[in-house]
Design a protein around this motif. Structure first.
Motif, PDB file in Angstrom:
ATOM      1  N   GLU A  35       0.867  -1.167   0.000  1.00 20.28           N
ATOM      2  CA  GLU A  35       0.000   0.000   0.000  1.00 20.28           C
ATOM      3  C   GLU A  35       0.913   1.229   0.000  1.00 20.28           C
ATOM      4  O   GLU A  35       1.449   1.618   1.041  1.00 20.28           O
ATOM      5  CB  GLU A  35      -0.919   0.003   1.218  1.00 20.28           C
ATOM      6  N   PRO A  36       1.151   1.848  -1.158  1.00 17.64           N
ATOM      7  CA  PRO A  36       2.202   2.869  -1.294  1.00 17.64           C
ATOM      8  C   PRO A  36       2.065   4.060  -0.347  1.00 17.64           C
ATOM      9  O   PRO A  36       3.077   4.616   0.096  1.00 17.64           O
ATOM     10  CB  PRO A  36       2.060   3.316  -2.758  1.00 17.64           C
ATOM     11  N   GLU A  37       0.834   4.470  -0.025  1.00 20.12           N
ATOM     12  CA  GLU A  37       0.710   5.652   0.834  1.00 20.12           C
ATOM     13  C   GLU A  37       1.315   5.413   2.205  1.00 20.12           C
ATOM     14  O   GLU A  37       1.904   6.310   2.819  1.00 20.12           O
ATOM     15  CB  GLU A  37      -0.755   6.072   0.973  1.00 20.12           C
ATOM     16  N   HIS A  38       1.192   4.171   2.707  1.00 22.11           N
ATOM     17  CA  HIS A  38       1.802   3.860   4.005  1.00 22.11           C
ATOM     18  C   HIS A  38       3.322   3.788   3.885  1.00 22.11           C
ATOM     19  O   HIS A  38       4.049   4.204   4.789  1.00 22.11           O
ATOM     20  CB  HIS A  38       1.249   2.545   4.539  1.00 22.11           C
ATOM     21  N   MET A  53      18.484  -1.096   0.923  1.00 24.85           N
ATOM     22  CA  MET A  53      17.623  -2.268   0.885  1.00 24.85           C
ATOM     23  C   MET A  53      16.421  -2.084   1.820  1.00 24.85           C
ATOM     24  O   MET A  53      15.312  -2.512   1.507  1.00 24.85           O
ATOM     25  CB  MET A  53      18.399  -3.523   1.274  1.00 24.85           C
ATOM     26  N   LEU A  54      16.653  -1.443   2.959  1.00 22.50           N
ATOM     27  CA  LEU A  54      15.546  -1.189   3.876  1.00 22.50           C
ATOM     28  C   LEU A  54      14.499  -0.298   3.220  1.00 22.50           C
ATOM     29  O   LEU A  54      13.291  -0.558   3.291  1.00 22.50           O
ATOM     30  CB  LEU A  54      16.066  -0.553   5.164  1.00 22.50           C
ATOM     31  N   GLY A  55      14.959   0.749   2.562  1.00 19.20           N
ATOM     32  CA  GLY A  55      14.037   1.626   1.860  1.00 19.20           C
ATOM     33  C   GLY A  55      13.296   0.904   0.747  1.00 19.20           C
ATOM     34  O   GLY A  55      12.104   1.126   0.522  1.00 19.20           O
ATOM     35  N   ALA A  56      13.992   0.019   0.041  1.00 21.21           N
ATOM     36  CA  ALA A  56      13.369  -0.738  -1.042  1.00 21.21           C
ATOM     37  C   ALA A  56      12.274  -1.658  -0.520  1.00 21.21           C
ATOM     38  O   ALA A  56      11.200  -1.772  -1.121  1.00 21.21           O
ATOM     39  CB  ALA A  56      14.432  -1.551  -1.791  1.00 21.21           C
ATOM     40  N   VAL A  57      12.527  -2.327   0.600  1.00 22.99           N
ATOM     41  CA  VAL A  57      11.520  -3.220   1.195  1.00 22.99           C
ATOM     42  C   VAL A  57      10.291  -2.419   1.611  1.00 22.99           C
ATOM     43  O   VAL A  57       9.146  -2.827   1.365  1.00 22.99           O
ATOM     44  CB  VAL A  57      12.105  -3.985   2.395  1.00 22.99           C
ATOM     45  N   VAL A  73       9.572 -10.561   7.166  1.00 16.44           N
ATOM     46  CA  VAL A  73      10.350  -9.325   7.067  1.00 16.44           C
ATOM     47  C   VAL A  73       9.369  -8.199   6.763  1.00 16.44           C
ATOM     48  O   VAL A  73       8.638  -8.259   5.779  1.00 16.44           O
ATOM     49  CB  VAL A  73      11.425  -9.423   5.957  1.00 16.44           C
ATOM     50  N   TYR A  74       9.360  -7.159   7.583  1.00 16.11           N
ATOM     51  CA  TYR A  74       8.332  -6.130   7.491  1.00 16.11           C
ATOM     52  C   TYR A  74       8.664  -5.056   6.463  1.00 16.11           C
ATOM     53  O   TYR A  74       9.800  -4.594   6.365  1.00 16.11           O
ATOM     54  CB  TYR A  74       8.112  -5.484   8.857  1.00 16.11           C
ATOM     55  N   GLY A  75       7.631  -4.677   5.702  1.00 15.47           N
ATOM     56  CA  GLY A  75       7.723  -3.556   4.777  1.00 15.47           C
ATOM     57  C   GLY A  75       6.634  -2.558   5.127  1.00 15.47           C
ATOM     58  O   GLY A  75       6.509  -2.136   6.269  1.00 15.47           O
ATOM     59  N   SER A  76       5.835  -2.179   4.140  1.00 16.03           N
ATOM     60  CA  SER A  76       4.625  -1.422   4.407  1.00 16.03           C
ATOM     61  C   SER A  76       3.535  -2.424   4.774  1.00 16.03           C
ATOM     62  O   SER A  76       3.698  -3.621   4.581  1.00 16.03           O
ATOM     63  CB  SER A  76       4.218  -0.620   3.177  1.00 16.03           C
ATOM     64  N   PRO A  77       2.394  -1.967   5.302  1.00 19.83           N
ATOM     65  CA  PRO A  77       1.328  -2.935   5.587  1.00 19.83           C
ATOM     66  C   PRO A  77       0.942  -3.676   4.307  1.00 19.83           C
ATOM     67  O   PRO A  77       0.800  -3.073   3.247  1.00 19.83           O
ATOM     68  CB  PRO A  77       0.174  -2.063   6.082  1.00 19.83           C
ATOM     69  N   ALA A  78       0.807  -4.983   4.412  1.00 26.05           N
ATOM     70  CA  ALA A  78       0.451  -5.778   3.247  1.00 26.05           C
ATOM     71  C   ALA A  78      -0.990  -5.497   2.832  1.00 26.05           C
ATOM     72  O   ALA A  78      -1.886  -5.414   3.671  1.00 26.05           O
ATOM     73  CB  ALA A  78       0.641  -7.265   3.544  1.00 26.05           C
ATOM     74  N   ALA A  79      -1.200  -5.353   1.525  1.00 26.90           N
ATOM     75  CA  ALA A  79      -2.529  -5.004   1.030  1.00 26.90           C
ATOM     76  C   ALA A  79      -3.506  -6.168   1.146  1.00 26.90           C
ATOM     77  O   ALA A  79      -4.692  -5.961   1.409  1.00 26.90           O
ATOM     78  CB  ALA A  79      -2.421  -4.543  -0.426  1.00 26.90           C
ATOM     79  N   ASP A  80      -3.047  -7.395   0.957  1.00 31.06           N
ATOM     80  CA  ASP A  80      -3.951  -8.547   0.927  1.00 31.06           C
ATOM     81  C   ASP A  80      -3.569  -9.616   1.934  1.00 31.06           C
ATOM     82  O   ASP A  80      -3.822 -10.800   1.719  1.00 31.06           O
ATOM     83  CB  ASP A  80      -3.965  -9.155  -0.483  1.00 31.06           C
ATOM     84  N   ALA A  81      -2.943  -9.231   3.033  1.00 30.51           N
ATOM     85  CA  ALA A  81      -2.549 -10.201   4.058  1.00 30.51           C
ATOM     86  C   ALA A  81      -2.629  -9.519   5.416  1.00 30.51           C
ATOM     87  O   ALA A  81      -2.814  -8.312   5.516  1.00 30.51           O
ATOM     88  CB  ALA A  81      -1.125 -10.716   3.788  1.00 30.51           C
ATOM     89  N   ASP A  82      -2.486 -10.311   6.484  1.00 29.31           N
ATOM     90  CA  ASP A  82      -2.601  -9.734   7.823  1.00 29.31           C
ATOM     91  C   ASP A  82      -1.245  -9.391   8.428  1.00 29.31           C
ATOM     92  O   ASP A  82      -1.115  -9.232   9.635  1.00 29.31           O
ATOM     93  CB  ASP A  82      -3.362 -10.689   8.751  1.00 29.31           C
ATOM     94  N   LEU A  83      -0.223  -9.268   7.582  1.00 31.88           N
ATOM     95  CA  LEU A  83       1.101  -8.888   8.087  1.00 31.88           C
ATOM     96  C   LEU A  83       1.134  -7.383   8.313  1.00 31.88           C
ATOM     97  O   LEU A  83       0.861  -6.604   7.399  1.00 31.88           O
ATOM     98  CB  LEU A  83       2.181  -9.282   7.086  1.00 31.88           C
ATOM     99  N   PRO A  84       1.467  -6.929   9.529  1.00 32.32           N
ATOM    100  CA  PRO A  84       1.545  -5.490   9.777  1.00 32.32           C
ATOM    101  C   PRO A  84       2.757  -4.879   9.089  1.00 32.32           C
ATOM    102  O   PRO A  84       3.635  -5.598   8.594  1.00 32.32           O
ATOM    103  CB  PRO A  84       1.673  -5.405  11.302  1.00 32.32           C
ATOM    104  N   GLY A  85       2.809  -3.562   9.072  1.00 28.05           N
ATOM    105  CA  GLY A  85       3.931  -2.869   8.476  1.00 28.05           C
ATOM    106  C   GLY A  85       5.000  -2.527   9.490  1.00 28.05           C
ATOM    107  O   GLY A  85       4.801  -2.616  10.702  1.00 28.05           O
ATOM    108  N   LEU A 106      15.488  -0.746  15.439  1.00 27.71           N
ATOM    109  CA  LEU A 106      14.342  -0.955  14.562  1.00 27.71           C
ATOM    110  C   LEU A 106      14.097  -2.451  14.395  1.00 27.71           C
ATOM    111  O   LEU A 106      14.950  -3.169  13.883  1.00 27.71           O
ATOM    112  CB  LEU A 106      14.625  -0.313  13.204  1.00 27.71           C
ATOM    113  N   VAL A 107      12.929  -2.917  14.844  1.00 32.03           N
ATOM    114  CA  VAL A 107      12.559  -4.318  14.651  1.00 32.03           C
ATOM    115  C   VAL A 107      12.167  -4.509  13.186  1.00 32.03           C
ATOM    116  O   VAL A 107      11.228  -3.884  12.703  1.00 32.03           O
ATOM    117  CB  VAL A 107      11.400  -4.722  15.575  1.00 32.03           C
ATOM    118  N   VAL A 108      12.884  -5.360  12.460  1.00 30.75           N
ATOM    119  CA  VAL A 108      12.647  -5.515  11.022  1.00 30.75           C
ATOM    120  C   VAL A 108      12.048  -6.866  10.653  1.00 30.75           C
ATOM    121  O   VAL A 108      11.564  -7.038   9.526  1.00 30.75           O
ATOM    122  CB  VAL A 108      13.940  -5.279  10.219  1.00 30.75           C
ATOM    123  N   ALA A 109      12.051  -7.837  11.575  1.00 31.46           N
ATOM    124  CA  ALA A 109      11.503  -9.156  11.246  1.00 31.46           C
ATOM    125  C   ALA A 109      11.235  -9.949  12.519  1.00 31.46           C
ATOM    126  O   ALA A 109      11.893  -9.754  13.546  1.00 31.46           O
ATOM    127  CB  ALA A 109      12.467  -9.933  10.348  1.00 31.46           C
TER     128      ALA A 109
END
Length: 238
Positions: A35-38, A53-57, A73-85, A106-109
């Motif tokens: 979700e690009p806005e997040h 690489m962090l910015g890319a993820v 491994v966390y990125g932005s909030p997933a659009a179609d899954a329950d993985l938080p950002g 920073l917790v990354v995963a």
């Protein structure tokens, strides 16, 4: 503050390199939709560009699921899954705060057992490793371990198959089938606990069940203090 355009309009973005590493990975990798806005808000708070690489993820993914969901491994909030950002996991402010910093790092995963990968901050008091290096909170020792590499090298290590040896003592027969049934917001509770002598002697003899990841992290903190290992500090919020 650098504006979003300054963070994403760069000459040498890391994403093409990362896509190549993912395509050549020896472990299964699921790149979740974003979700690009997040992602934009997260980049602005971190003030990092997509050269990293962090910015890319963060900008290009809703997170990465490795080894059928063993590692998230966390990125932005997933659009179609329950993985938080990444922002939710680290308690980012709702609006840009120039003085805000994540607590210690920073917790990354998270892994499915409640293990935590974090990027050390400048004020990572009580954690091993130098600022800017990756550390791991191990659920079988209830302690942080220094990995002595940065975030980009850590990602390359994951994708090149580093998880197999790293988790060799923490995987039981049939683990992949069990992990495949766990949602992205859950983990697997192992009893006797992973830090116990019984579990370390025979992991296959343990009982396991799905629980919210927040429950696993809370148990790690509780038993760390109860057993005299100490408070591990921030492990992420879910």
């Amino acid at each position: 503050m650098r504006e979003l355009s300054e963070l994403i309009d760069v000459d040498d973005p890391a994403w093409p390199v990362m896509l190549e590493e993912i395509s050549e990975s020896v472990v299964p990798v699921d790149v979740l939709p974003v979700e690009p806005e997040h992602g934009g808000r997260c980049l602005q708070q971190l003030q990092i560009t997509v050269r990293s690489m962090l910015g890319a993820v963060v900008w290009h993914t809703g997170g990465l699921l490795l080894d059928d969901g063993w590692l998230r491994v966390y990125g932005s909030p997933a659009a179609d899954a329950d993985l938080p950002g990444l922002a939710q996991v680290n308690g980012f402010p709702q609006r840009f705060e120039p003085t805000w910093q994540p607590a210690g790092g920073l917790v990354v995963a998270h892994d499915v057992l409640g293990g935590v990968f974090a990027l050390n901050g400048a004020d990572a008091v009580g954690r091993p490793g130098a600022p800017g290096q990756m550390v791991y909170f191990a659920p079988d020792s209830l302690k942080w371990e220094a990995l002595k590499i940065g975030h980009s090298a850590w990602l390359a290590w994951l994708l090149s198959g580093g998880l197999e040896d790293f988790y060799a003592a923490l995987r039981w027969s049939g683990w992949r089938e069990e992990v495949a049934e766990v949602t992205a917001s859950e983990g697997i509770s192992v009893v006797p606990f992973l830090w116990s002598a019984e579990a370390q002697q025979d992991l296959n003899a343990t009982s396991r069940r799905r629980v919210p990841m927040a429950e696993l992290l809370g148990l790690s903190r509780e038993f760390g203090e109860r057993l005299g290992v100490g408070d591990p500090g921030f492990l992420g919020q879910l």
